[in-house]
Design a protein around this motif. Structure first.
Motif, PDB file in Angstrom:
ATOM      1  N   HIS A   9      32.981  45.937 -27.598  1.00  0.00           N
ATOM      2  CA  HIS A   9      32.106  45.470 -26.522  1.00  0.00           C
ATOM      3  C   HIS A   9      30.755  45.008 -27.064  1.00  0.00           C
ATOM      4  CE1 HIS A   9      30.194  45.271 -22.607  1.00  0.00           C
ATOM      5  NE2 HIS A   9      29.277  46.136 -22.997  1.00  0.00           N
ATOM      6  N   ARG A  12      31.022  41.884 -29.093  1.00  0.00           N
ATOM      7  CA  ARG A  12      31.203  40.717 -28.235  1.00  0.00           C
ATOM      8  C   ARG A  12      29.855  40.281 -27.644  1.00  0.00           C
ATOM      9  NH1 ARG A  12      34.929  38.065 -23.885  1.00  0.00           N
ATOM     10  NH2 ARG A  12      33.208  36.794 -23.091  1.00  0.00           N
ATOM     11  N   LEU A  13      29.044  41.265 -27.207  1.00  0.00           N
ATOM     12  CA  LEU A  13      27.721  40.940 -26.662  1.00  0.00           C
ATOM     13  C   LEU A  13      26.862  40.253 -27.721  1.00  0.00           C
ATOM     14  CD1 LEU A  13      26.837  44.171 -24.658  1.00  0.00           C
ATOM     15  CD2 LEU A  13      27.395  41.938 -23.718  1.00  0.00           C
ATOM     16  N   ALA A  14      27.022  40.619 -28.962  1.00  0.00           N
ATOM     17  CA  ALA A  14      26.235  40.045 -30.040  1.00  0.00           C
ATOM     18  C   ALA A  14      26.933  38.832 -30.661  1.00  0.00           C
ATOM     19  CB  ALA A  14      25.964  41.102 -31.107  1.00  0.00           C
ATOM     20  N   ARG A  15      28.022  38.417 -30.055  1.00  0.00           N
ATOM     21  CA  ARG A  15      28.817  37.281 -30.549  1.00  0.00           C
ATOM     22  C   ARG A  15      29.212  37.477 -32.013  1.00  0.00           C
ATOM     23  NH1 ARG A  15      28.257  36.942 -25.907  1.00  0.00           N
ATOM     24  NH2 ARG A  15      27.938  35.103 -24.608  1.00  0.00           N
ATOM     25  N   PRO A  78      16.093  19.653 -36.817  1.00  0.00           N
ATOM     26  CA  PRO A  78      17.145  20.587 -37.219  1.00  0.00           C
ATOM     27  C   PRO A  78      18.372  20.565 -36.313  1.00  0.00           C
ATOM     28  CG  PRO A  78      15.160  21.760 -36.452  1.00  0.00           C
ATOM     29  CD  PRO A  78      14.992  20.325 -36.130  1.00  0.00           C
ATOM     30  N   ALA A  86      17.647  14.782 -26.482  1.00  0.00           N
ATOM     31  CA  ALA A  86      17.984  16.160 -26.111  1.00  0.00           C
ATOM     32  C   ALA A  86      18.807  16.822 -27.200  1.00  0.00           C
ATOM     33  CB  ALA A  86      18.754  16.172 -24.788  1.00  0.00           C
ATOM     34  N   PHE A  87      18.845  18.146 -27.138  1.00  0.00           N
ATOM     35  CA  PHE A  87      19.736  18.908 -28.010  1.00  0.00           C
ATOM     36  C   PHE A  87      21.111  18.922 -27.330  1.00  0.00           C
ATOM     37  CE2 PHE A  87      15.510  20.336 -28.871  1.00  0.00           C
ATOM     38  CZ  PHE A  87      15.473  20.742 -30.197  1.00  0.00           C
ATOM     39  N   ARG A  88      22.093  18.303 -27.971  1.00  0.00           N
ATOM     40  CA  ARG A  88      23.422  18.344 -27.349  1.00  0.00           C
ATOM     41  C   ARG A  88      24.190  19.540 -27.902  1.00  0.00           C
ATOM     42  NH1 ARG A  88      26.950  13.012 -26.860  1.00  0.00           N
ATOM     43  NH2 ARG A  88      26.744  13.056 -29.127  1.00  0.00           N
ATOM     44  N   VAL A  89      24.755  20.292 -26.987  1.00  0.00           N
ATOM     45  CA  VAL A  89      25.483  21.508 -27.377  1.00  0.00           C
ATOM     46  C   VAL A  89      26.835  21.514 -26.671  1.00  0.00           C
ATOM     47  CG1 VAL A  89      23.370  22.843 -27.697  1.00  0.00           C
ATOM     48  CG2 VAL A  89      24.519  22.871 -25.472  1.00  0.00           C
ATOM     49  N   PRO A  90      27.784  22.256 -27.218  1.00  0.00           N
ATOM     50  CA  PRO A  90      29.056  22.396 -26.507  1.00  0.00           C
ATOM     51  C   PRO A  90      28.800  23.025 -25.140  1.00  0.00           C
ATOM     52  CG  PRO A  90      29.197  23.347 -28.714  1.00  0.00           C
ATOM     53  CD  PRO A  90      27.757  23.032 -28.465  1.00  0.00           C
ATOM     54  N   SER A  91      29.489  22.581 -24.141  1.00  0.00           N
ATOM     55  CA  SER A  91      29.280  23.139 -22.812  1.00  0.00           C
ATOM     56  C   SER A  91      29.543  24.640 -22.840  1.00  0.00           C
ATOM     57  CB  SER A  91      30.221  22.481 -21.816  1.00  0.00           C
ATOM     58  OG  SER A  91      30.071  23.101 -20.562  1.00  0.00           O
ATOM     59  N   PRO A  92      28.577  25.428 -22.324  1.00  0.00           N
ATOM     60  CA  PRO A  92      28.701  26.881 -22.451  1.00  0.00           C
ATOM     61  C   PRO A  92      29.910  27.455 -21.722  1.00  0.00           C
ATOM     62  CG  PRO A  92      26.851  26.275 -21.037  1.00  0.00           C
ATOM     63  CD  PRO A  92      27.335  25.029 -21.676  1.00  0.00           C
ATOM     64  N   ASN A  93      30.397  26.744 -20.715  1.00  0.00           N
ATOM     65  CA  ASN A  93      31.528  27.304 -19.966  1.00  0.00           C
ATOM     66  C   ASN A  93      32.812  26.511 -20.135  1.00  0.00           C
ATOM     67  OD1 ASN A  93      29.600  29.056 -19.088  1.00  0.00           O
ATOM     68  ND2 ASN A  93      30.400  29.132 -17.003  1.00  0.00           N
ATOM     69  N   ALA A  94      32.823  25.613 -21.131  1.00  0.00           N
ATOM     70  CA  ALA A  94      34.006  24.778 -21.286  1.00  0.00           C
ATOM     71  C   ALA A  94      35.188  25.624 -21.762  1.00  0.00           C
ATOM     72  CB  ALA A  94      33.734  23.663 -22.273  1.00  0.00           C
TER      73      ALA A  94
ATOM     74  N   ASN B  39      12.127  17.134 -24.017  1.00  0.00           N
ATOM     75  CA  ASN B  39      11.708  17.703 -25.305  1.00  0.00           C
ATOM     76  C   ASN B  39      10.444  17.081 -25.900  1.00  0.00           C
ATOM     77  OD1 ASN B  39      13.874  19.697 -25.698  1.00  0.00           O
ATOM     78  ND2 ASN B  39      15.189  17.879 -25.647  1.00  0.00           N
ATOM     79  N   PHE B  87      23.182  35.343 -24.461  1.00  0.00           N
ATOM     80  CA  PHE B  87      23.405  34.088 -25.179  1.00  0.00           C
ATOM     81  C   PHE B  87      23.701  32.982 -24.193  1.00  0.00           C
ATOM     82  CE2 PHE B  87      24.400  37.037 -28.643  1.00  0.00           C
ATOM     83  CZ  PHE B  87      23.716  36.441 -29.686  1.00  0.00           C
ATOM     84  N   SER B 142      26.628  19.829 -23.030  1.00  0.00           N
ATOM     85  CA  SER B 142      25.411  19.989 -22.244  1.00  0.00           C
ATOM     86  C   SER B 142      24.233  19.479 -23.052  1.00  0.00           C
ATOM     87  CB  SER B 142      25.188  21.461 -21.896  1.00  0.00           C
ATOM     88  OG  SER B 142      26.260  21.951 -21.137  1.00  0.00           O
ATOM     89  N   LEU B 143      23.280  18.876 -22.364  1.00  0.00           N
ATOM     90  CA  LEU B 143      22.056  18.420 -23.019  1.00  0.00           C
ATOM     91  C   LEU B 143      20.949  19.400 -22.671  1.00  0.00           C
ATOM     92  CD1 LEU B 143      22.296  14.609 -22.159  1.00  0.00           C
ATOM     93  CD2 LEU B 143      23.069  15.802 -24.231  1.00  0.00           C
ATOM     94  N   VAL B 144      20.235  19.850 -23.697  1.00  0.00           N
ATOM     95  CA  VAL B 144      19.189  20.838 -23.463  1.00  0.00           C
ATOM     96  C   VAL B 144      17.823  20.167 -23.563  1.00  0.00           C
ATOM     97  CG1 VAL B 144      18.366  23.135 -24.036  1.00  0.00           C
ATOM     98  CG2 VAL B 144      20.698  22.456 -24.682  1.00  0.00           C
TER      99      VAL B 144
END
Lengths: 94, 487
Positions: A9, A12-15, A78, A86-94, B39, B87, B142-144
């Motif tokens: 557990h 998992r919380l700390a990934r 970075p 923008a910072f593009r990231v993987p969708s958090p809920n995908a 940003n 997170f 997602s774009l932040v």
């Protein structure tokens, strides 16, 4: 003794991804830490203020005055996958 | 109106987030902005670069204390900050700096609702979900935008003291105008500087126990808050009647359909592992800071309500409308101070009654009604009410003038002049019309003469038609009675 589920557990919380062997080791290491805390708790500290900070300071504040922000290119430097400013990231809920 | 709860009672508590109107962020000197390119307001602190350290914004603390005081709270002599760990890409530190067991303020009251706590925290960054739906489901990236990340927030948590959706809306109006009066926030729901979640449960009427609650999110207008709570109460009552359990869950309100959908359940969502923020020292507001914050509080809506009722003699319902809607209250005050002979009671009556109704008509179903943005200046409404009270125009003609003012603005006196709406002041002229009315309807006249006062209606109606409403009703009645020998 911390059980296996608790370790999984917390991991998992700390990934964190732990191997079976690591899970076992964490069980015993985390249990050791908690036992140590238990020893401290046997002290009578009813007259002692809880320590939230180790430095004896209060009220460190700054005036509400703007300071320069980073140029956007610097901020995005970075970023592995910048997109249209923008910072593009993987969708958090995908 | 609240839902028909059929033997159940609603229990509603609110959690409100208010974006403070500081110049800079909570813990760094980046400027706050609304609508800038993404940003452009970031720095190592709000991007969580390693080694960067937060420093508390003094003005945010001052606003927080003022809000706490305005809500009748005790200000903690010493409060500390905590890390709330989670997170999510809207939060680069993987924790939000918030307050936990010792919030800035607690145990307050505003109106009929107790305040549980008031604390300071930082806002998250804005995420734009890229994909067809624009919602989080089905998007693949997602774009932040970190411009908003680190914006100072005050979170206000109420006790579950509200009992229906309409009261929740009314109370949020009171909270909004209270914070607006302080100047601590723009408190604009559409723009997100005021956000309100609702915790909603039901229980058998008369019971003291709390039922399982659900948390409603995304109600970004006062109307939606009311609708969302109503929809949820109906849903819960239907479940309870069918004997089905109510699940503890978070529901997302969809304004387009007016329906609630469960957010994907995050099983770990409430395991935030709070611990004291080692990078920030405790906050112990000095007596000077507290005194200064207290002294600079303006007249608050709750005090306005009291003054309108006790000093100006305005009935409670109208006084609430004026005091709880800060802009409308300011409009009213401007009208009272416009230097006319209009009475405060008359102004309250016209502004909350006919003016608001007319503006609502003009704005349509979904439009917002703001007297201050209308074509009717406080000066104009004051002049109009003064003319009505001086019987220079009748109330009916006054309403016609108001319609013109709403449509095109201008001066009431000019409209009265141009449209020929002035009261008939020449009693000789009015006498003549009354005589004509009696002659035109001898039956009614005979009945009135015999003492049947109900029969006077047609006669008054005749005079009003002839004069296009420019005659004073009381005066017309008096003249009819006089001419029929009853005076």
């Amino acid at each position: 003794m911390i059980d296996r589920e608790q370790v999984v557990h917390v991991a998992r919380l700390a990934r964190l991804e732990l191997s079976e062997e690591e899970i076992e080791r964490m069980q015993s290491e985390l249990s050791g830490i908690l036992e140590h805390v238990d020893r401290i708790q046997s002290l009578d500290l009813s007259e002692v203020e809880p320590t939230s900070h180790v430095v004896a300071l209060e009220n460190v504040m700054r005036p509400d005055e703007p300071r320069p922000s980073l140029p956007r290119e610097r901020a995005l430097e970075p970023a592995p996958d910048p997109y249209e400013g923008a910072f593009r990231v993987p969708s958090p809920n995908a | 109106m609240s839902a028909n709860l059929d033997g159940y009672e609603a229990v509603i508590g609110l959690e409100i987030h208010v974006q403070l109107r500081t110049r800079t962020k909570m813990f760094c000197g980046c400027e706050l902005s609304f609508g800038d390119d993404p940003n452009v307001h970031t720095c190592p602190v709000c991007l969580a670069h390693p080694g960067s350290l937060p420093t508390l914004n003094e003005q945010a603390v001052r606003y927080g204390i003022q809000i706490g005081l305005a809500l009748g709270c005790e200000i903690a002599p010493r409060s500390i900050f905590h890390r709330k760990n989670y997170f999510y890409p809207d939060n680069p530190k993987a924790y939000q700096i918030s307050q936990y067991d010792i919030p800035l303020a607690r145990n307050g009251r505003l109106g009929d609702v107790r305040i549980h706590r008031v604390h300071l925290e930082e806002d998250a960054a804005k995420l734009i979900h890229v994909g067809e739906s624009g919602r989080i489901h089905g998007s693949d990236a997602s774009l932040v935008d970190f411009n908003r990340g680190g914006t100072p927030l005050v979170e206000i948590v109420t006790e579950p003291d509200l009992r229906d959706a309409a009261s929740a809306r009314e109370w949020l109006q009171l909270l909004r105008s209270t914070i607006k009066a302080i100047g601590a926030s723009d408190v604009n729901m559409e723009e997100g500087s005021l956000r309100c979640d609702a915790n909603v449960s039901i229980r058998p009427a008369g019971s003291q126990e709390l039922g399982t609650k659900t948390e409603l999110k995304n109600m970004n207008s006062f109307r939606f808050l009311e609708r969302g709570i109503e929809a949820e109460l109906e849903r819960q009552v239907a479940l309870a009647r069918a004997g089905e359990p109510i699940e503890q869950e978070t529901l997302h309100f969809d304004p387009r359909t007016g329906t609630l959908t469960p957010l994907r359940s995050k099983e770990y969502a409430h395991d935030y592992r709070y611990f004291p923020e080692p990078d920030l020292v405790p906050l112990a507001p000095s007596k000077e800071l507290l005194d200064e914050a207290r002294a600079s509080l303006p007249e608050l809506p709750a005090q306005r309500l009291e003054r309108y009722q006790s000093e100006l003699g305005i009935p409670e319902a109208q006084a609430k409308l004026l005091a709880y809607d800060g802009e409308l209250g300011d409009y009213f005050e401007a009208a009272v101070g416009a230097g006319t002979e209009a009475s405060a009671k008359g102004l309250a009556n016209w502004i909350t009654g006919d003016l608001t109704a007319r503006l609502r008509e003009a704005a349509g179903e979904e439009g917002e009604v703001h007297a201050a943005d209308s074509r009717v200046t406080p000066q104009a409404i004051a002049e109009l009410v003064a003319m009505v009270e001086a019987k220079q125009v009748t109330a009916q003609a006054g309403r016609e003038v108001l319609a013109k003012l709403v449509a095109e603005g201008g001066s009431p006196a000019e409209i009265v002049e141009r449209e020929g709406l002035a009261s008939i002041s020449d009693s000789g002229e009015l006498e003549g019309i009354v005589a004509a009315a009696i002659e035109a309807d001898p039956d009614a006249a005979a009945k009135v003469r015999e003492g049947n006062m109900k029969a006077i209606g047609p006669l008054v109606g005749y005079v009003m038609r002839e004069t296009k409403g420019r005659a004073d009703g009381g005066e017309v009645t008096r003249l009819i009675r006089k001419q029929l020998g009853l005076g």
